[in-house]
Design a protein around this motif. Sequence first.
Motif, PDB file in Angstrom:
ATOM      1  N   PHE A  20       0.819  -1.207   0.000  1.00 12.03           N
ATOM      2  CA  PHE A  20       0.000   0.000   0.000  1.00 12.03           C
ATOM      3  C   PHE A  20       0.864   1.273   0.000  1.00 12.03           C
ATOM      4  CE2 PHE A  20      -2.787   2.908   2.642  1.00 12.03           C
ATOM      5  CZ  PHE A  20      -3.575   3.281   1.576  1.00 12.03           C
ATOM      6  N   GLY A  21       1.916   1.262   0.817  1.00 14.37           N
ATOM      7  CA  GLY A  21       2.800   2.420   0.880  1.00 14.37           C
ATOM      8  C   GLY A  21       3.431   2.741  -0.472  1.00 14.37           C
ATOM      9  N   GLN A  78      -2.017   7.836   5.698  1.00 14.95           N
ATOM     10  CA  GLN A  78      -2.350   7.087   6.903  1.00 14.95           C
ATOM     11  C   GLN A  78      -3.789   6.578   6.897  1.00 14.95           C
ATOM     12  OE1 GLN A  78      -0.275   6.129   9.235  1.00 14.95           O
ATOM     13  NE2 GLN A  78       1.400   7.165   8.198  1.00 14.95           N
ATOM     14  N   GLY A  80      -5.758   5.103   4.939  1.00 13.81           N
ATOM     15  CA  GLY A  80      -6.132   3.792   4.410  1.00 13.81           C
ATOM     16  C   GLY A  80      -5.576   2.637   5.218  1.00 13.81           C
ATOM     17  N   ARG A  81      -4.854   2.957   6.320  1.00 12.73           N
ATOM     18  CA  ARG A  81      -4.253   1.901   7.134  1.00 12.73           C
ATOM     19  C   ARG A  81      -5.084   1.676   8.381  1.00 12.73           C
ATOM     20  NH1 ARG A  81       0.863   0.738   5.471  1.00 12.73           N
ATOM     21  NH2 ARG A  81       2.006   2.330   4.343  1.00 12.73           N
ATOM     22  N   PRO A  82      -5.685   0.509   8.518  1.00 14.47           N
ATOM     23  CA  PRO A  82      -6.480   0.251   9.720  1.00 14.47           C
ATOM     24  C   PRO A  82      -5.634   0.416  10.981  1.00 14.47           C
ATOM     25  CG  PRO A  82      -6.809  -1.472   8.097  1.00 14.47           C
ATOM     26  CD  PRO A  82      -5.700  -0.615   7.595  1.00 14.47           C
ATOM     27  N   GLY A  83      -6.210   1.091  11.969  1.00 12.16           N
ATOM     28  CA  GLY A  83      -5.524   1.221  13.248  1.00 12.16           C
ATOM     29  C   GLY A  83      -4.466   2.313  13.301  1.00 12.16           C
ATOM     30  N   ARG A 148      -7.532   2.521  -3.301  1.00 11.57           N
ATOM     31  CA  ARG A 148      -8.305   1.274  -3.447  1.00 11.57           C
ATOM     32  C   ARG A 148      -7.539   0.079  -2.872  1.00 11.57           C
ATOM     33  NH1 ARG A 148     -12.642   0.286  -6.435  1.00 11.57           N
ATOM     34  NH2 ARG A 148     -11.848  -1.633  -7.330  1.00 11.57           N
ATOM     35  N   GLN A 149      -6.211   0.212  -2.805  1.00 15.74           N
ATOM     36  CA  GLN A 149      -5.416  -0.835  -2.163  1.00 15.74           C
ATOM     37  C   GLN A 149      -5.537  -0.760  -0.646  1.00 15.74           C
ATOM     38  OE1 GLN A 149      -3.294  -2.970  -4.032  1.00 15.74           O
ATOM     39  NE2 GLN A 149      -4.263  -2.026  -5.788  1.00 15.74           N
ATOM     40  N   GLY A 150      -6.068   0.358  -0.166  1.00 19.99           N
ATOM     41  CA  GLY A 150      -6.130   0.571   1.272  1.00 19.99           C
ATOM     42  C   GLY A 150      -7.429   0.057   1.869  1.00 19.99           C
ATOM     43  N   ALA A 151      -7.591   0.313   3.160  1.00 18.31           N
ATOM     44  CA  ALA A 151      -8.770  -0.171   3.865  1.00 18.31           C
ATOM     45  C   ALA A 151      -9.305   0.937   4.774  1.00 18.31           C
ATOM     46  CB  ALA A 151      -8.416  -1.413   4.673  1.00 18.31           C
ATOM     47  N   GLN A 153     -11.615   3.275   6.987  1.00 15.80           N
ATOM     48  CA  GLN A 153     -12.814   3.013   7.777  1.00 15.80           C
ATOM     49  C   GLN A 153     -14.007   3.783   7.218  1.00 15.80           C
ATOM     50  OE1 GLN A 153     -12.044   3.058  11.881  1.00 15.80           O
ATOM     51  NE2 GLN A 153     -14.149   2.687  12.479  1.00 15.80           N
ATOM     52  N   TRP A 211     -14.655  -1.479   0.865  1.00 17.11           N
ATOM     53  CA  TRP A 211     -13.901  -2.726   0.699  1.00 17.11           C
ATOM     54  C   TRP A 211     -14.522  -3.818   1.521  1.00 17.11           C
ATOM     55  CZ3 TRP A 211     -11.290  -4.302   5.254  1.00 17.11           C
ATOM     56  CH2 TRP A 211     -11.295  -3.335   6.274  1.00 17.11           C
TER      57      TRP A 211
END
Lengths: 211, 185
Positions: A20-21, A78, A80-83, A148-151, A153, A211
């Motif tokens: 993702f990065g 940041q 798109g990164r869970p948590g 789109r590669q990210g997740a 919330q 997603w």
Amino acid sequence: MKTDELINLLSQDSAVRFRFGQALAVALLAGVLLAGLFFFAAMGFRPDIYAALESLRFIFKLVVTLALFLAASNLMVQIGRPGARLQWPAVTLVLVPLLLVGAVVAELAAVPSARWGAQMIGRNAHECLSLIPLLSIGPLSAFILALRQGAPQHPGRAGAVAGLAAGGLAAAFYASNCTDDSPLFVALWYTLAIGIVTGAGYLAGKRWLTW
Amino acid sequence: MKDLAREEQWSAWMRAAIGGDTHAYHRFLSSVAPHLRTMARRRCAQFGAPASEAEDIVQEVLLSIHLKRGTWDSSRPIAPWISTIIRNKLIDSLRRRGRHIDVPLDDVIAVLQVDEQAQAQERLDVDRILKTLKEPQRTIVQAISVEGSSVRETAGRVNMTEGAVRVALHRALKALLLTYREPMT
């Protein structure tokens, strides 16, 4: 299918080809290139660019738009990164409008009130409202594609942040073409134009970032 | 403290997995699944839903973790990352089944720290899933999931390169996630 069978399946697909990065880094680079190519092909710097560089108002336009681009990009990488912790990037982003408010106050103090209206309306409102969204199409597409590669919330919010980043980048390019330098003009028209891009980003996020 | 050791272990497995270590990844997923099962069953019981539904949720969440594993920053702890994914997907999955609920992140973290071994149940019959796939994805999925073949063995069988099998498998997994999201018949 048994869960164990699913796990067999997933584990054979273990390797990650494109992290993702990396996707975001490529998208940021592509966004700058796309907006830059379009800018130099269709517009270019204003003719008196060297004289303008000595004007505080002109420099401020570049500073505030680049600050928006950097702060929104920082949040975007940041979101798109869970948590991931989003507080500090979000606070930095809020500082950008404060910067603009400060400049508006300074301008109101420096310019007689009879000229406030003319400074604010300027001469390039149409160009500003159309060219900033046009310049941001390339970057916004690249950012959404990478996200789109990210997740994220909240897909809509993530899209809006991508819109702010794309809008800030486009506005920074446009600012070096535009001859209206008053912070009053920037506060009205640049904000509207970037608002359009942010709204488009929000809708794109709702549509493509779930997603 | 068990959970710190577990987190280290999960991180190590995931790092190896991202580099292509299928065994480490298998251990990672097998270790996460029982925790997911406990959480999903608890939520289903809350709504009087059958435990079989919980297994669908487990599989859907596993697929989501899988497809989004590239978003884990391997220099960061894995617990906040995986807890957030699990929480969001648990809520999504329950919502799609008409059960509106909020799952506190702390609950997820708490269950990840507990040792519980709930037995898996079979869900979503294989035929239905395989039917949604086209060849050669179908043969590849069947060989790897049911028969436990590796990518290399499967590549030999379907007469494709390993790379092509990997691409087909990855596409099949994306398609699979959509199958889980279709309304249950």
